[in-house]
Scaffold this active site. Structure first.
Site, PDB file in Angstrom:
ATOM      1  N   GLY A 123       0.808  -1.220   0.000  1.00 45.16           N
ATOM      2  CA  GLY A 123       0.000   0.000   0.000  1.00 45.16           C
ATOM      3  C   GLY A 123       0.836   1.261   0.000  1.00 45.16           C
ATOM      4  CG  ASP A 170      -2.140   4.551  -5.049  1.00 45.17           C
ATOM      5  OD1 ASP A 170      -2.918   5.092  -4.249  1.00 45.17           O
ATOM      6  OD2 ASP A 170      -1.786   3.358  -4.949  1.00 45.17           O
TER       7      ASP A 170
HETATM    8  C1  MEV Z   1      -4.875   2.151  -2.725  1.00 43.46           C
HETATM    9  O1  MEV Z   1      -3.704   2.850  -2.366  1.00 43.46           O
HETATM   10  C2  MEV Z   1      -6.090   2.889  -2.320  1.00 43.46           C
HETATM   11  C3  MEV Z   1      -7.420   2.232  -2.666  1.00 43.46           C
HETATM   12  O2  MEV Z   1      -8.420   3.180  -2.326  1.00 43.46           O
HETATM   13  C4  MEV Z   1      -7.514   1.894  -4.121  1.00 43.46           C
HETATM   14  C5  MEV Z   1      -7.555   3.102  -5.033  1.00 43.46           C
HETATM   15  O3  MEV Z   1      -7.821   4.197  -4.588  1.00 43.46           O
HETATM   16  O4  MEV Z   1      -7.339   2.885  -6.249  1.00 43.46           O
HETATM   17  C6  MEV Z   1      -7.645   0.983  -1.845  1.00 43.46           C
END
Ligand code: MEV
Length: 331
Positions: A123, A170
């Site tokens: 993440g 992101d």
């Molecule tokens: C990923 O860093 C964040 C999520 O919300 C997916 C996205 O925003 O594409 C889980």
């Protein structure tokens, strides 16, 4: 325009070969992950101490384009087909970038190397960082100016291939390298931080693919839209309150909001026993708030420190089994 060229360098090595390097940061989502895929706001910040790097150099004439994934010790050709996700991500990014720059990929002779300090599948936006570093290095190597917005779009094209339905947060935070308040397709505000605050980003050591958790949430949303829409609304309200708390420098309110956001993330089914345990450890060690960050079910959690208890929280997390703890100041 400085934001477009962060970490970019171009020159000649000792053998007279032209070499260009560029880098890009990791990211962490402060508030609003998952709900952001459904049009609610989210807040994310760059993690500048963790970076991906790309290096582009002129290769021997007729040699084509070679892509070197240094951390894996693998080399791929741009014009061959591979099963590897890494190979495909690098190929897609290079092809799209050259096309954007109006450069024919067949006629190029390049050696492109990428490496990253950002743990993958945690993440922390490692894929977006590698793509952004690559776009920045390629554009600069060809002496072309490219805006942060175009870099973000090109990075998004790579994210789509690997993430399914990414919101775009992101690539935005990584390419602009600034804290952002983001609403998919609508807003991207660089926000005002009233008082700097310190986040501890702890890696559970458990890999988790964003694509999988996003797909799971979508399945559950399809099965019970009413409930999920209400949960997403709850997240949206937290994000707006958090933006306000950040603007006025109210760190206590910010911590409480992180805890509230985590409670909803649990209800969304994207937390895990490991995340829950480490979040509890961080709170007991004095964190003002803590939550998972990103896709969940592993990956990273973030804990809000108050400047006095940073090392105590970090030590407690490491003793409780966190693989790595990074401290980052948001300002
Ligand atoms: C990923 O860093 C964040 C999520 O919300 C997916 C996205 O925003 O594409 C889980």
């Amino acid at each position: 325009m400085s934001g477009d060229w962060l970490g970019v360098n171009s020159g000649f090595d000792q053998g007279g070969v032209r070499v260009t390097t560029a880098s890009a940061p990791g990211k962490t989502i402060l508030f609003g992950e998952h709900a952001v895929v459904y049009g609610r706001p989210a807040i994310a910040v760059p993690v500048s101490d963790l970076r991906a790097t790309a290096q582009v150099e002129d290769g021997p004439a007729g040699g084509g384009v070679l892509l070197v994934a240094e951390d894996l010790g693998e080399t791929y050709r741009l014009d061959e087909t591979y099963d590897s996700d890494t190979a495909r991500a690098l190929q897609v990014t290079v092809r799209n970038t050259l096309q954007f720059l109006d450069i024919s990929s067949e006629e190029q002779s390049l050696v492109v190397r990428v490496s990253s300090q950002i743990p993958i599948a945690r993440g922390l936006g490692s894929g977006a960082a590698i793509a952004t570093a690559l776009v920045r290095a390629l554009a600069r190597h060809y002496g072309r100016f490219i805006t942060a917005s175009a870099i973000s779009d090109l990075t998004y094209q790579t994210e789509i291939v690997f993430h399914g339905t990414p919101s775009g947060i992101d690539n935005t935070v990584v390419a602009f390298e600034k804290p952002v308040y983001f609403v998919k397709g609508e807003r991207m505000d660089i926000f005002w931080v009233g008082r700097p605050f310190t986040l501890l980003v702890a890696d559970t050591g458990v890999p988790s693919r964003t694509r999988d958790t996003v797909a799971d949430v979508r399945q559950q949303w399809q099965a019970d839209r009413l409930r999920y829409e209400a949960l997403f609304d709850g997240v949206g309200q937290i994000v707006d309150a958090a933006r306000q708390a950040i603007a006025v420098g109210d760190v206590d309110a910010l911590g409480a909001l992180m805890d509230e956001n985590q409670a909803i993330l649990r209800e969304l089914g994207v937390s895990s026993p490991e995340l829950d345990r480490l979040i509890e450890v961080a709170r007991e060690a004095g964190a003002k708030g803590a939550k998972l960050s990103g896709g969940g079910r592993g990956g990273c959690l973030i804990a809000l420190a108050n400047g006095e208890n940073d090392s105590k929280i970090a030590t407690a997390l490491l003793l409780a089994g966190a693989a790595q703890v990074i401290s980052t100041v948001v300002h």
